[in-house]
Design a protein around this motif. Structure first.
Motif, PDB file in Angstrom:
ATOM      1  N   UNK A   1       1.195  -1.197   0.459  1.00  0.00           N
ATOM      2  CA  UNK A   1      -0.381  -0.258  -0.069  1.00  0.00           C
ATOM      3  C   UNK A   1       0.672   0.862   0.035  1.00  0.00           C
ATOM      4  N   UNK A   2       1.291   1.657  -0.865  1.00  0.00           N
ATOM      5  CA  UNK A   2       1.717   3.495  -1.525  1.00  0.00           C
ATOM      6  C   UNK A   2       0.692   4.328  -1.624  1.00  0.00           C
ATOM      7  N   UNK A   3       0.150   4.030  -0.245  1.00  0.00           N
ATOM      8  CA  UNK A   3      -1.159   5.059   0.299  1.00  0.00           C
ATOM      9  C   UNK A   3      -0.842   6.384  -0.508  1.00  0.00           C
ATOM     10  N   UNK A   4      -2.253   7.239  -1.187  1.00  0.00           N
ATOM     11  CA  UNK A   4      -2.892   8.336  -0.803  1.00  0.00           C
ATOM     12  C   UNK A   4      -2.583   9.476  -0.169  1.00  0.00           C
ATOM     13  N   UNK A   5      -1.674  10.735  -0.322  1.00  0.00           N
ATOM     14  CA  UNK A   5      -1.378  11.326   0.786  1.00  0.00           C
ATOM     15  C   UNK A   5      -0.309  12.579   0.314  1.00  0.00           C
ATOM     16  N   UNK A   6      -0.279  13.436   1.307  1.00  0.00           N
ATOM     17  CA  UNK A   6      -0.581  15.056   1.157  1.00  0.00           C
ATOM     18  C   UNK A   6       1.094  15.204   0.471  1.00  0.00           C
TER      19      UNK A   6
ATOM     20  N   UNK B   1      -6.491  13.122   3.898  1.00  0.00           N
ATOM     21  CA  UNK B   1      -5.885  11.942   3.730  1.00  0.00           C
ATOM     22  C   UNK B   1      -5.982  10.979   4.779  1.00  0.00           C
ATOM     23  N   UNK B   2      -5.455  11.404   5.361  1.00  0.00           N
ATOM     24  CA  UNK B   2      -4.927  10.064   7.206  1.00  0.00           C
ATOM     25  C   UNK B   2      -6.568   9.039   7.164  1.00  0.00           C
ATOM     26  N   UNK B   3      -7.584  10.033   6.821  1.00  0.00           N
ATOM     27  CA  UNK B   3      -9.428   9.030   6.961  1.00  0.00           C
ATOM     28  C   UNK B   3      -8.663   8.028   5.495  1.00  0.00           C
TER      29      UNK B   3
END
Length: 442
Positions: free
Chosen positions: A167-172, A195-197
């Motif tokens: 998981x290369x997560x969507x982030x700020x 993004x944390x949600x």
């Protein structure tokens, strides 16, 4: 950042005056790192913590070189190479890259699988998923499925299915501000709270899709504790069968910031641009409790009789395949993975390797099939030197004169220095160009 870094804050701010770094990662599915360095036309310096990663000079243009079109390397920021490098992949694994576009991490996961097992790679954006498909096909990945799904929405379809999840997560994107200052405006619009949600939903879904004994890699390119350590805590609190495991240390890696709750966040890794030659990244590696004894391989029923024109073409190759997993849809022919789950109800961009298309009394091989072959797997090859101007002309879609080569009539696998680029059709020393229009040199 001042609270987080303390005395190091000034060094961090000073790092924004440094030039951004450029990197490429060698595709070990097609070429060993050692062999690539023998033919590489660029001035490279090793990325110390990535075995097949290198820095290149801003003056070089590796995206405008035939070896790029042959899929010998992927252009990727050096720190962004870390997640796929850290996640341990075994041949035969069933692997999920959850938020994969444009494909940098997927291509490395595929290289580690070495054409075994299955890579399911996904992006929620349709346009980005199509770009992802192109990159994995250029890399010559045959054992793939490309999805265009909300990963949270499909978690129940793949419950306990995967050996490994990335998981290369969507982030700020705070770690990329130096590389691309346009991200600062995006951060002002949607910051860590937004993004944390998303990340908390995604990381739980990833854990649910993991087999007992499987491993999950969570990463972001941001510095926010809310998106990094707090996302880790959210997972560990809500999925008590998950635990953090150590990441192989490297000089310059920083530990995750620990808390008093005993979550062992020091096992996570932070990459800071004032400590490492790269941009910012956060990486955490988890393992799921238990052991798994189930086989992922699905059975097949009966023998598959291939159309004569398809069998004739496949007989001209030494490409290994099981006819039982040939799937013909309308006129298109796919080689699907024996590990793929039931696909009904999924938004699929590509399931398996597209071998080609059945036309009237003939079979036309695909661009993806060319890229999945090696030059010794087809019985009629045209191997051009990288210095031959016909290479660029071929990549631009032109017909080229090849009467100085001893090439048979008909389908021809066009290679540069022994590495496939695509198809052509030879007729009396003229190669009719079959290079995929959407991939052409512009």
């Amino acid at each position: 950042m001042k609270m987080m870094l303390g005395d190091e804050y000034d060094s961090y701010i000073e790092s924004f005056n440094d030039k951004r770094l450029y990197g490429l990662r060698v595709n070990n599915l097609k070429i060993s790192t050692e062999d690539f360095l023998k033919i590489c036309p660029f001035k490279l310096e090793p990325v110390p913590w990535i075995e097949n990663g290198f820095y290149y000079s801003e003056d070089d243009k590796p995206a405008k070189h035939p070896y790029y079109f042959a899929g010998l390397y992927y252009i990727q920021e050096p720190s962004a190479m870390t997640p796929a490098n850290v996640l341990p992949i075994d041949e035969g694994d069933v692997v999920f890259d959850m938020c994969a576009a444009p494909g940098g991490k997927s291509t490395e996961l595929a290289a580690k699988l070495n054409k075994t097992g299955l890579l399911i790679t996904n992006d929620i954006s349709n346009s980005r998923a199509k770009a992802l498909l192109k990159n994995v096909e250029v890399f010559g990945v045959p054992n793939l499925c490309v999805l265009n799904e909300d990963p949270v929405g499909i978690a129940s379809r793949f419950s306990g299915f995967f050996d490994k999840v990335l998981i290369d997560a969507p982030c700020s994107g705070e770690g990329m501000f130096r590389k691309d200052n346009k991200l600062i405006k995006a951060w002002e619009k949607n910051g860590p709270e937004f993004y944390s949600q998303i990340q908390r939903n995604i990381i739980l879904a990833g854990a649910d899709m993991l087999k007992p004994g499987g491993k999950l890699l969570y990463s972001t390119c941001t510095f926010s504790k809310l998106e990094d350590e707090d996302s880790v805590i959210h997972l560990l609190t809500n999925r008590p069968d998950m635990h953090l495991i150590d990441i192989k240390p490297y000089e310059g890696f920083s530990h995750g910031f620990d808390t008093d709750e005993g979550y062992h966040l020091e096992k996570a890794v932070r990459i800071f641009p004032h400590k490492m030659p790269g941009e910012g990244h956060f990486v955490a590696l988890f393992e799921k409790d238990g052991e798994d004894y189930t086989s992922s391989k699905r059975p097949v029923s009966g023998k598959t009789k291939l159309p004569d024109e398809l069998k004739e073409f496949m007989d001209s190759t030494t490409f290994e395949y099981d006819p039982a997993y040939i799937n013909i849809r309308d006129t298109r022919v796919f080689l699907t993975s024996p590990y793929m789950a039931e696909e009904r109800g999924l938004r699929i961009i590509r399931n398996g390797l597209l071998l080609g298309e059945l036309k009237k009394n003939r079979f036309e091989p695909s661009q993806a099939f060319a890229m999945a072959l090696t030059n010794d797997q087809f019985n009629n090859c045209l191997d051009l030197s990288v210095s031959d101007d016909r290479v660029i002309r071929y990549l631009k879609g032109e017909t080229i004169d090849i009467d100085d080569f001893n090439v048979k009539s008909g389908w021809t696998l066009v290679c540069v220095d022994g590495y496939p680029l695509g198809w052509g059709k030879n007729a009396n020393g003229q190669l009719k160009n079959k290079y995929l229009a959407g991939w052409r040199w512009m």
